[in-house]
Design a protein around this motif. Structure first.
Motif, PDB file in Angstrom:
ATOM      1  N   GLU A   1      47.157  22.885  45.192  1.00  0.00           N
ATOM      2  CA  GLU A   1      47.378  24.174  44.127  1.00  0.00           C
ATOM      3  C   GLU A   1      46.132  24.732  44.340  1.00  0.00           C
ATOM      4  N   ARG A   2      46.761  26.057  44.921  1.00  0.00           N
ATOM      5  CA  ARG A   2      45.514  26.782  44.413  1.00  0.00           C
ATOM      6  C   ARG A   2      45.871  28.341  43.603  1.00  0.00           C
ATOM      7  N   THR A   3      44.841  28.769  42.909  1.00  0.00           N
ATOM      8  CA  THR A   3      45.077  30.293  43.082  1.00  0.00           C
ATOM      9  C   THR A   3      44.992  31.646  43.682  1.00  0.00           C
ATOM     10  N   LEU A   4      45.459  32.576  43.719  1.00  0.00           N
ATOM     11  CA  LEU A   4      45.377  32.986  44.533  1.00  0.00           C
ATOM     12  C   LEU A   4      44.264  33.547  45.288  1.00  0.00           C
ATOM     13  N   SER A   5      43.536  33.766  44.292  1.00  0.00           N
ATOM     14  CA  SER A   5      41.831  34.044  44.007  1.00  0.00           C
ATOM     15  C   SER A   5      41.047  33.050  45.091  1.00  0.00           C
ATOM     16  N   ASP A   6      41.489  31.697  44.861  1.00  0.00           N
ATOM     17  CA  ASP A   6      41.257  30.686  46.221  1.00  0.00           C
ATOM     18  C   ASP A   6      40.971  30.345  46.790  1.00  0.00           C
ATOM     19  N   LEU A   7      42.510  31.926  47.248  1.00  0.00           N
ATOM     20  CA  LEU A   7      42.704  31.981  48.914  1.00  0.00           C
ATOM     21  C   LEU A   7      42.444  32.911  49.620  1.00  0.00           C
ATOM     22  N   LEU A   8      42.879  34.048  48.625  1.00  0.00           N
ATOM     23  CA  LEU A   8      42.383  35.263  49.333  1.00  0.00           C
ATOM     24  C   LEU A   8      40.878  35.782  48.258  1.00  0.00           C
ATOM     25  N   PRO A   9      39.852  35.534  48.153  1.00  0.00           N
ATOM     26  CA  PRO A   9      38.079  35.673  47.787  1.00  0.00           C
ATOM     27  C   PRO A   9      38.344  37.268  47.723  1.00  0.00           C
ATOM     28  N   ASP A  10      38.137  38.009  46.631  1.00  0.00           N
ATOM     29  CA  ASP A  10      37.405  39.360  46.547  1.00  0.00           C
ATOM     30  C   ASP A  10      38.655  40.184  46.705  1.00  0.00           C
ATOM     31  N   SER A  11      39.542  39.697  46.886  1.00  0.00           N
ATOM     32  CA  SER A  11      40.772  40.832  47.093  1.00  0.00           C
ATOM     33  C   SER A  11      40.819  41.739  47.435  1.00  0.00           C
ATOM     34  N   PHE A  12      41.754  42.657  47.874  1.00  0.00           N
ATOM     35  CA  PHE A  12      41.849  44.159  47.526  1.00  0.00           C
ATOM     36  C   PHE A  12      43.243  43.821  47.368  1.00  0.00           C
ATOM     37  N   GLY A  13      43.763  44.230  45.936  1.00  0.00           N
ATOM     38  CA  GLY A  13      45.237  44.934  45.584  1.00  0.00           C
ATOM     39  C   GLY A  13      45.287  46.345  44.983  1.00  0.00           C
ATOM     40  N   PRO A  14      46.875  46.422  44.366  1.00  0.00           N
ATOM     41  CA  PRO A  14      46.790  47.604  43.611  1.00  0.00           C
ATOM     42  C   PRO A  14      45.865  48.772  43.432  1.00  0.00           C
ATOM     43  N   GLY A  15      45.415  47.870  42.362  1.00  0.00           N
ATOM     44  CA  GLY A  15      44.169  48.024  41.195  1.00  0.00           C
ATOM     45  C   GLY A  15      42.870  48.148  42.327  1.00  0.00           C
ATOM     46  N   SER A  16      42.883  48.162  43.619  1.00  0.00           N
ATOM     47  CA  SER A  16      41.577  48.770  44.343  1.00  0.00           C
ATOM     48  C   SER A  16      41.898  50.132  44.234  1.00  0.00           C
ATOM     49  N   LEU A  17      43.016  51.039  44.389  1.00  0.00           N
ATOM     50  CA  LEU A  17      43.525  52.025  44.997  1.00  0.00           C
ATOM     51  C   LEU A  17      43.423  52.388  43.545  1.00  0.00           C
ATOM     52  N   SER A  18      43.202  52.604  42.646  1.00  0.00           N
ATOM     53  CA  SER A  18      43.184  53.493  41.580  1.00  0.00           C
ATOM     54  C   SER A  18      42.589  53.728  40.956  1.00  0.00           C
TER      55      SER A  18
END
Length: 132
Positions: free
Chosen positions: A115-132
């Motif tokens: 079990e991992r968090t999404l942040s563990d699997l995709l650190p420093d991710s680019f998400g919807p908030g990155s575009l606002s």
């Protein structure tokens, strides 16, 4: 976790995967913030790499039903080793899930392997908030 409906959905849908080439069946299920569950399985294609991942199928089913926020993800591969989402699916999950979202990898019997968090699997991710 074996009695968790989200785990059951991922385990059950895995058996309906279409994987005549790799023979590696994968099932995935996502739970929305309002408790709905959507499942998907991998679907291979003779014209590699035109197949789709189980996680992408579950997310597409969720979006088609109007779901927009993922609370949890379960992935079930065919081995007694964790089947983690590929890089592309990690990004697809991130579109609809927060970095602290639980991503649970289970065995074909529904036992939690990792079990991992999404942040563990995709650190420093680019998400919807990155575009606002």
């Amino acid at each position: 976790m074996e009695n968790d409906p989200l785990v059951r959905a991922a385990v059950d849908v895995r058996l309906r995967a279409y994987a005549p080439y790799s023979r590696f069946l994968v099932g995935a299920a996502v739970e929305t913030v309002d408790g709905r569950i959507f499942a998907g399985c991998n679907v291979e294609n003779a014209a590699y790499p035109e197949g789709t991942c189980a996680e992408a199928g579950a997310i597409a089913a969720m979006a088609a039903a109007g779901g927009r926020r993922i609370r949890r993800v379960v992935v079930c591969g065919g081995l007694d080793a964790p089947c983690t989402p590929c890089g592309g699916c990690r990004q697809k999950i991130r579109e609809f899930a927060a970095p602290d979202t639980a991503v649970i990898m289970v065995s074909p019997q529904g036992e939690t392997l990792l079990e991992r968090t999404l942040s563990d699997l995709l650190p420093d991710s680019f998400g919807p908030g990155s575009l606002s």
